[in-house]
Write a protein that holds these residues in place. Structure first.
Motif, PDB file in Angstrom:
ATOM      1  N   GLU A  60      -5.796 -40.757  14.811  1.00  0.00           N
ATOM      2  CA  GLU A  60      -5.307 -41.613  15.895  1.00  0.00           C
ATOM      3  C   GLU A  60      -5.132 -43.048  15.425  1.00  0.00           C
ATOM      4  OE1 GLU A  60      -4.146 -40.740  19.000  1.00  0.00           O
ATOM      5  OE2 GLU A  60      -4.284 -38.804  17.989  1.00  0.00           O
ATOM      6  N   ASN A  66       1.225 -37.315  24.190  1.00  0.00           N
ATOM      7  CA  ASN A  66       0.524 -38.522  24.645  1.00  0.00           C
ATOM      8  C   ASN A  66       0.799 -39.723  23.745  1.00  0.00           C
ATOM      9  OD1 ASN A  66      -0.842 -37.151  26.800  1.00  0.00           O
ATOM     10  ND2 ASN A  66      -2.149 -36.204  25.253  1.00  0.00           N
ATOM     11  N   ARG A  67       1.966 -39.749  23.119  1.00  0.00           N
ATOM     12  CA  ARG A  67       2.256 -40.865  22.216  1.00  0.00           C
ATOM     13  C   ARG A  67       3.692 -41.309  22.297  1.00  0.00           C
ATOM     14  NH1 ARG A  67      -0.057 -43.711  18.600  1.00  0.00           N
ATOM     15  NH2 ARG A  67      -1.951 -42.431  18.645  1.00  0.00           N
ATOM     16  N   ASP A 109      -1.586 -44.948  15.452  1.00  0.00           N
ATOM     17  CA  ASP A 109      -1.420 -46.249  16.117  1.00  0.00           C
ATOM     18  C   ASP A 109      -0.804 -47.274  15.173  1.00  0.00           C
ATOM     19  OD1 ASP A 109      -2.453 -45.420  18.545  1.00  0.00           O
ATOM     20  OD2 ASP A 109      -4.488 -46.130  18.131  1.00  0.00           O
TER      21      ASP A 109
END
Length: 430
Positions: free
Chosen positions: A111, A426-427, A115
């Motif tokens: 993650e 979810n990104r 990011d």
């Protein structure tokens, strides 16, 4: 002479200047080893204190990760390096000092890396994956150009959903409803009726709420369509195309594959012809392998595809699926109308379906019947039906998912590493 890292082979024994970033370094009191990258590749620059100006060595010692520089030095062959060359540095000009670059050589969680995808792309591993992606794209154009295909670009915005709306992104097109395309295929059929053999290459969108390692929300598809071509002929094109891609990557991306630790024998084995198994035979095979609950008429999931693929040492075609689990436009087998003339190409090593293809229905009455059976939207695709009204011919086509193919050839586990900026459930950042 100013050059790039991928061209230094032409300057052995000569002094050159390269604009680069510092990927990493190690140093002692008398020598500094700079790992340099410029976007075309990676090279080691060796700075020997006794052979350069005091200021140059001091600059080398204080360089920080991802600082940008112009480096001048002599190119020499280095058999110890995977790249085969290194630079004996003479001068360093600091362009910009990078401070506290967040991605260090230590381990980072997925993650965190996602990011910072805009920075993670700079790493040697990601560079290798993108090189393989680029080679697949280059080889795709080469293959289809050599085979007499014309590239046609279908629209991304469509006015209706030919296969239902559950996996489509809805948007407003002025005062009309619209959707982001999940396939350019129907438009490519129209193009094939005009130009014979065509292919598209572009982004597609699926609103699947899936978190598997094989799925992206936005991905790229190569979709050829061929007039006067039947199912059997299409299978030959598919296996020749995939074989061509594999051999091109092997020939032109050896350093990238080695960087990723890829087992090259797996790619060397991707050569046509590929084995074939019918859906019926696949059901029996799965039952033998312990999938006792699978019934005829059910679609295959990832565990089923993996189990089937493990039986073969090459990609395998699964043909003749039941018509009720396939798209409305697929042509039924004249000898057995409950199945259609289609095939999925399943990659080995658990990478799943790489290609889906079929012969298309060319009879207007049958296509209209199937269209209505699927309760598809009224007049929005009258133009598609008209393709069977004005000079209909037998025709076939298929779609190859770029990112799954990149993952397979690269040997990376998850497709999120195979596209520069992945869009996942979810990104949406960065």
């Amino acid at each position: 002479m100013k050059t790039t890292i991928n061209q230094v082979k032409d300057y052995v024994g000569k002094d050159v200047t390269i604009g680069a970033w510092l990927a990493n370094k190690r140093s002692s009191g008398k020598i500094a080893f700079l790992q340099l990258r410029d976007g075309t590749g990676f090279i080691q620059g060796v700075v020997v204190k006794a052979e350069v100006a005091e200021e140059t060595f001091a600059t080398a010692k204080r360089l920080t990760q991802e600082s940008s520089v112009f480096v001048t030095g002599t190119i020499v062959e280095d058999t110890r390096s995977p790249f085969g060359f290194e630079m004996q540095v003479k001068e360093i000009t600091l362009i910009h000092e990078s401070v506290d670059f967040p991605i260090t050589p230590k381990e980072h969680g997925t993650e965190f890396l996602m990011d910072h995808r805009h920075l993670w792309l700079r790493s040697k591993r990601q560079h290798a994956v993108m090189q393989i992606r680029n080679e697949i794209i280059r080889a795709t154009y080469q293959f289809f150009n050599d085979e007499g295909f014309l590239k046609i670009d279908p629209p991304i915005l469509t006015g209706a959903a030919a296969e239902g709306t559950t996996e489509l992104f809805h948007t407003q097109y002025f005062d009309e409803e619209a959707y982001l395309s999940q396939s350019g295929q129907l438009y490519m059929e129209a193009a094939a009726m005009a130009f014979g053999k065509v292919f598209s290459f572009g982004p597609t969108f699926r609103a699947e709420k899936s978190k598997t390692r094989r799925h992206l929300i936005e991905f790229w598809m190569i979709e050829p369509e061929m007039a006067f071509v039947d199912h059997e002929e299409s299978l030959h094109v598919q296996e020749n195309y995939v074989s061509y891609l594999a051999q091109s990557v092997l020939s032109n991306c050896k350093l990238a594959l080695n960087t990723l630790g890829r087992d090259l024998t797996k790619l060397e084995n991707i050569k046509a012809p590929f084995p074939r198994i019918t859906y019926d035979e696949a059901i029996e095979l799965l039952k033998e392998k312990g999938f006792t609950d699978i019934e005829w008429g059910e679609d295959f999931g990832a565990p089923h595809e993996t189990a089937i693929a493990e039986t073969y040492d090459k990609p395998v075609f699964i043909t003749h699926y039941p018509k009720d689990i396939k798209a409305f436009y697929m042509k039924p087998d004249p000898a057995r109308p409950e199945v259609v003339l289609c095939a999925d190409l399943i990659a080995p090593e658990g990478y799943g379906e790489i290609i889906g293809g079929s012969q298309r229905i060319d009879d207007l009455a049958l296509l209209t019947e199937r269209y209505q059976e699927h309760q598809l939207s009224g007049d929005a695709y009258n133009w598609y039906l008209q393709l069977r009204q004005y000079g209909s011919v037998p025709h076939s086509g298929f779609g190859l998912g770029l990112e799954r193919t990149v993952a397979w050839f690269s040997g990376v586990e998850h497709v999120r590493e195979t596209i520069p900026f992945p869009r996942l459930l979810n990104r949406l950042y960065p």
